[in-house]
Design a protein around this motif. Structure first.
Motif, PDB file in Angstrom:
ATOM      1  N   THR A  32      -4.064   4.734  -0.592  1.00 33.79           N
ATOM      2  CA  THR A  32      -5.007   5.479   0.228  1.00 33.79           C
ATOM      3  C   THR A  32      -4.438   6.863   0.467  1.00 33.79           C
ATOM      4  O   THR A  32      -3.359   7.204  -0.021  1.00 33.79           O
ATOM      5  N   LEU A  65      -9.490   2.928   0.807  1.00 35.57           N
ATOM      6  CA  LEU A  65      -8.405   2.029   0.409  1.00 35.57           C
ATOM      7  C   LEU A  65      -8.860   1.291  -0.838  1.00 35.57           C
ATOM      8  O   LEU A  65      -9.917   0.645  -0.839  1.00 35.57           O
ATOM      9  N   LEU A 102      -4.860  -0.367  10.164  1.00 33.81           N
ATOM     10  CA  LEU A 102      -4.631  -0.435   8.719  1.00 33.81           C
ATOM     11  C   LEU A 102      -4.421  -1.883   8.274  1.00 33.81           C
ATOM     12  O   LEU A 102      -4.870  -2.281   7.195  1.00 33.81           O
ATOM     13  N   VAL A 153       0.833  -1.202   0.000  1.00 36.06           N
ATOM     14  CA  VAL A 153       0.000   0.000   0.000  1.00 36.06           C
ATOM     15  C   VAL A 153       0.869   1.254   0.000  1.00 36.06           C
ATOM     16  O   VAL A 153       1.924   1.305   0.634  1.00 36.06           O
ATOM     17  N   LEU A 203     -11.705   3.558   5.313  1.00 38.64           N
ATOM     18  CA  LEU A 203     -10.785   3.639   6.442  1.00 38.64           C
ATOM     19  C   LEU A 203     -11.429   4.540   7.500  1.00 38.64           C
ATOM     20  O   LEU A 203     -11.331   5.761   7.453  1.00 38.64           O
ATOM     21  N   ILE A 216      -6.568  -3.754   5.340  1.00 43.52           N
ATOM     22  CA  ILE A 216      -5.943  -4.409   4.183  1.00 43.52           C
ATOM     23  C   ILE A 216      -6.349  -5.879   4.130  1.00 43.52           C
ATOM     24  O   ILE A 216      -6.614  -6.429   3.055  1.00 43.52           O
TER      25      ILE A 216
END
Length: 282
Positions: free
Chosen positions: A93, A170, A106, A19, A125, A110
């Motif tokens: 993101t 995300l 996070l 990410v 998020l 994910i």
């Protein structure tokens, strides 16, 4: 999880990170803490942090392999779009530098994205805001903070009642670019995110709520400042003008990804004084 390799039409796409996180930033003093909180929030995944803005980071950050800085004096939507050009992550993101990432938040978000693994989907998020936040996932009405019609400004005939919002989302970098990213005629990271979320849902994507909040921000809308000013004077009126057309999503599903070039000015005069280019209080 580190380097990821995917075979796509026309050749091989290599992702260096799971990410990429883009921050349009002016709170220089917060950036090291923000980076450190990311390490606790990301868990088993790999990340890069990209900050776009007018202030050069400390060497402590510049020396890190998974950190990028891009100088720009534009508004936050423009800065985020520019940052997306430099991403090396499969997912991307965005966020702001007035808070920190919460431990494991996070990573769980994910996890959820990979569990669904639909390239059109977006994970919301969830964030907390202010000293005593209350942002309900669901209420007795069947709607929560993350539902469009929970918010008076979004109760428009052009927006289906079941649509959700992702002020911070995300998603895959490829799909963000395919959709055109943000409409950079908006100034802040607010209504442009709603617009993107609605276009995603109209395109067949779904939005998912993760089990945990991902960030906690000290700033709240009651604090006023430039962000609130730009919302009332520019972004919200622009959004209502665009979405006054009941059929707008039929014609607005995809945007030109390069719209940041012609939809913005290189200097956001709402924030920067000329000629000294000082950053005004947020």
């Amino acid at each position: 999880m580190g380097l990821k390799i995917f075979i796509k039409r026309g050749g091989m796409i290599m992702y260096k990170y799971n990410v990429s996180i883009i921050i349009p930033g002016t709170r220089h003093e917060q950036w090291v803490n923000l980076y450190d909180s990311l390490k606790k929030a990301i868990g088993k995944y790999s990340f890069e942090l990209i900050i776009v803005g007018p202030l050069k980071p400390d060497n402590e950050l510049l020396e890190k392999d998974n950190f990028q800085y891009i100088p720009d004096y534009g508004h936050p939507a423009r800065c985020t779009q520019i940052g997306s050009l430099a991403c090396s992550g499969e997912l991307m993101t965005w966020g702001s530098d007035d808070g920190t990432f919460l431990e494991d938040g996070l990573e769980l978000a994910i996890d959820l994205w990979y569990q669904n693994n639909n390239p059109k989907d977006q994970v919301i998020l969830k964030y907390l805001e202010g000293p005593h936040p209350y942002m309900p996932d669901m209420t007795d009405t069947g709607l929560g903070y993350w539902h469009a019609w929970f918010h008076d400004d979004l109760k428009l005939a052009s927006i289906p009642k079941h649509y959700m919002v992702a002020p911070i989302g995300l998603m895959t970098l490829e799909y963000f670019r395919f959709m055109g990213g943000f409409d950079c005629e908006f100034e802040n990271i607010n209504m442009c995110c709603n617009d993107l979320a609605f276009r995603i849902q109209y395109d067949g994507g779904q939005l998912h709520l993760p089990p945990k909040h991902v960030t906690w921000h000290t700033w709240s809308s009651g604090d006023g400042g430039i962000v609130v000013e730009s919302f009332h004077e520019h972004d919200n009126p622009l959004f209502k003008k665009i979405y006054s057309d009941d059929k707008i999503l039929e014609n607005r599903r995809y945007l030109d990804y390069n719209n940041w070039i012609y939809n913005t000015e290189p200097i956001w005069l709402r924030r920067f004084d000329i000629p000294n280019m000082r950053v005004k209080p947020t």
